[in-house]
Scaffold this active site. Sequence first.
Site, PDB file in Angstrom:
ATOM      1  N   GLY A   1       0.651  -1.114  -0.026  1.00  0.00           N
ATOM      2  CA  GLY A   1      -0.103  -0.107   0.107  1.00  0.00           C
ATOM      3  C   GLY A   1       0.880   1.171   0.020  1.00  0.00           C
ATOM      4  O   GLY A   1       1.942   1.145   0.304  1.00  0.00           O
TER       5      GLY A   1
ATOM      6  N   TYR B   1       3.918  -3.372   2.293  1.00  0.00           N
ATOM      7  CA  TYR B   1       3.156  -2.756   3.641  1.00  0.00           C
ATOM      8  C   TYR B   1       2.610  -3.935   4.589  1.00  0.00           C
ATOM      9  O   TYR B   1       2.618  -3.725   5.663  1.00  0.00           O
ATOM     10  CB  TYR B   1       1.919  -1.992   3.164  1.00  0.00           C
ATOM     11  CG  TYR B   1       1.181  -1.190   4.343  1.00  0.00           C
ATOM     12  CD1 TYR B   1       1.596  -0.155   4.728  1.00  0.00           C
ATOM     13  CD2 TYR B   1       0.153  -1.931   4.876  1.00  0.00           C
ATOM     14  CE1 TYR B   1       0.885   0.799   5.579  1.00  0.00           C
ATOM     15  CE2 TYR B   1      -0.460  -1.147   5.914  1.00  0.00           C
ATOM     16  CZ  TYR B   1      -0.267   0.056   6.342  1.00  0.00           C
ATOM     17  OH  TYR B   1      -0.771   0.559   7.184  1.00  0.00           O
TER      18      TYR B   1
ATOM     19  N   SER C   1     -18.479  -1.568 -29.499  1.00  0.00           N
ATOM     20  CA  SER C   1     -17.516  -1.200 -30.598  1.00  0.00           C
ATOM     21  C   SER C   1     -16.955  -2.321 -31.363  1.00  0.00           C
ATOM     22  O   SER C   1     -16.576  -2.108 -32.515  1.00  0.00           O
ATOM     23  CB  SER C   1     -16.380  -0.679 -29.946  1.00  0.00           C
ATOM     24  OG  SER C   1     -15.584  -1.694 -29.067  1.00  0.00           O
TER      25      SER C   1
END
Length: 506
Positions: A53, A82, A219
């Site tokens: 993090g 982290y 698309s």
Amino acid sequence: MNPDNYVAVLDFGSQYTQLIVRRVRELGFLARLYPYDEMADLGSPGAIILSGGPKSTSDPDAPDYDMDLLDSYNVPVLGVCYGMQSLNKKFGGTVEACDKREYGPAELVTEGSALYEGISQNSQVWMSHSDTVRELPEAATVIARNASGTPVSLQFNERYYGIQFHPEVTHSHEGTQILHNFLKLADELAPFVIEDFKNEMVKKIQDFVGDKQVVCGVSGGVDSTVLAVLLHEAGVNMRAVFVNNGLLRKNEAEEVVANFKELGVPIEEVDATERFLGVLKDQTDPEKKRKAIGNLFLDVFWDAVGDAEILAQGTLYPDVIESASNAKSKASVIKTHHNRVARVLELQEQGRVLEPLDELFKDEVRELGVLLGIKHDILMRHPFPGPGLSVRCPGEVTEEKLETIREGDAIFIGKLKEYGWYDKVWQAYACLIPVKTVGVKGDERCYEWAMGLRAIVSEDAMTADWVELPPKLLREVSNGILNSVPRVNRVLYDISTKPPASIEWE
Ligand code: XMP
């Protein structure tokens, strides 16, 4: 409801968190991503991974959790970056904040732990951190160091492991094996089965939509096609809208309509060619062209869908992580994508945006597409930019120029397919170089445009390299273009890397 023995990945905000989920799925196990503050709701996981993090563990608002709660799951826990620093603190050690960031490769010197079974000494791992563990708690054992002897991996008691580097990124050469070694420490884990994943998505779509009207733009590309077929399979009340902006490739509109017909998914085609060419008239500035197309696209789409209750988008995980306005991600904003424009954000705030593919990467979407019966040609289509051929036509866009590009592009793409190169390159196209040069055609002087060919490989479109296509292929493409495409007397192959050249010409 969570199945038993899945791998819970707790997100503390790293850009790489979903990559951990993806690696676990690649290893064949079911993984789920949770925000770190939903630790109480994991059910019965078989293993837990705490992600990295951006915060320092010493920040007052650093993401925190209840160690007793984590411990109550009674399963192996891996803290990454982290995650490791927070575990070190929870066990009574200290973490030192540092202004300087260590970013880049390091060598891993392991010290005999199940986590590093079969991992080569001095294997490259990837670091991206500023804080480091300082005092180690009594429960900690160092199980790997970097080349200068600093601890980069710890084991705490029996079940807790910490690694300072990121095993989930490809720059950590044996990272996936390290994750696998960790998962082997768990009791038998639930397998990842794409069919189950699909069924779960269908159920989520049905619950979200209910009997409301949902609309999605298609698309013809991979993501929107998979999305439309998934919505169709979910049996919801859907309108799929295809806007033909007149900037498509040769026969593309007809092919998109035919493909959807074959898939049994009804689509509405809106032909807005004239409106698009109208706003592009006399425009030569690349940014102005892009903006004009983007704004008009929204107007045309919105005119067509009217007051749809729910907007479905084929947003993938990399789009989420870069926009980070999705509640599932705790990462920080990098750039805003087209599917995060103001009108979409407004709908999102009202809970009216559905993005069922937002946990997946491109290749996983393709796998899902196979399961949904979408043919190979559609699933392996190269990316095609929203502004279409306009970005392959430097300067003013005219129907004549578009026609020239379409013809040349069809020849190039046809040859790539014939030679088996289409699936090997990430993206390829022909563009117009609207500079006239002198040549000879049929014994007469000609003064005509040049055509550019570009074929690149890339992992994420952030960087790209040009492809060494066989000269025979290039020669045939060049002959084809020079013999049959009007207004062109020269063909050039683009040998520019990105950076500095972007993939598209504008
Ligand atoms: P560049 O030219 O920035 O392109 O190196 C990177 C990748 O993004 C595609 N691209 C776009 N895709 N809307 C899109 O959906 C856009 O406006 C757009 N511009 C570029 C490009 O084709 C390449 O794959």
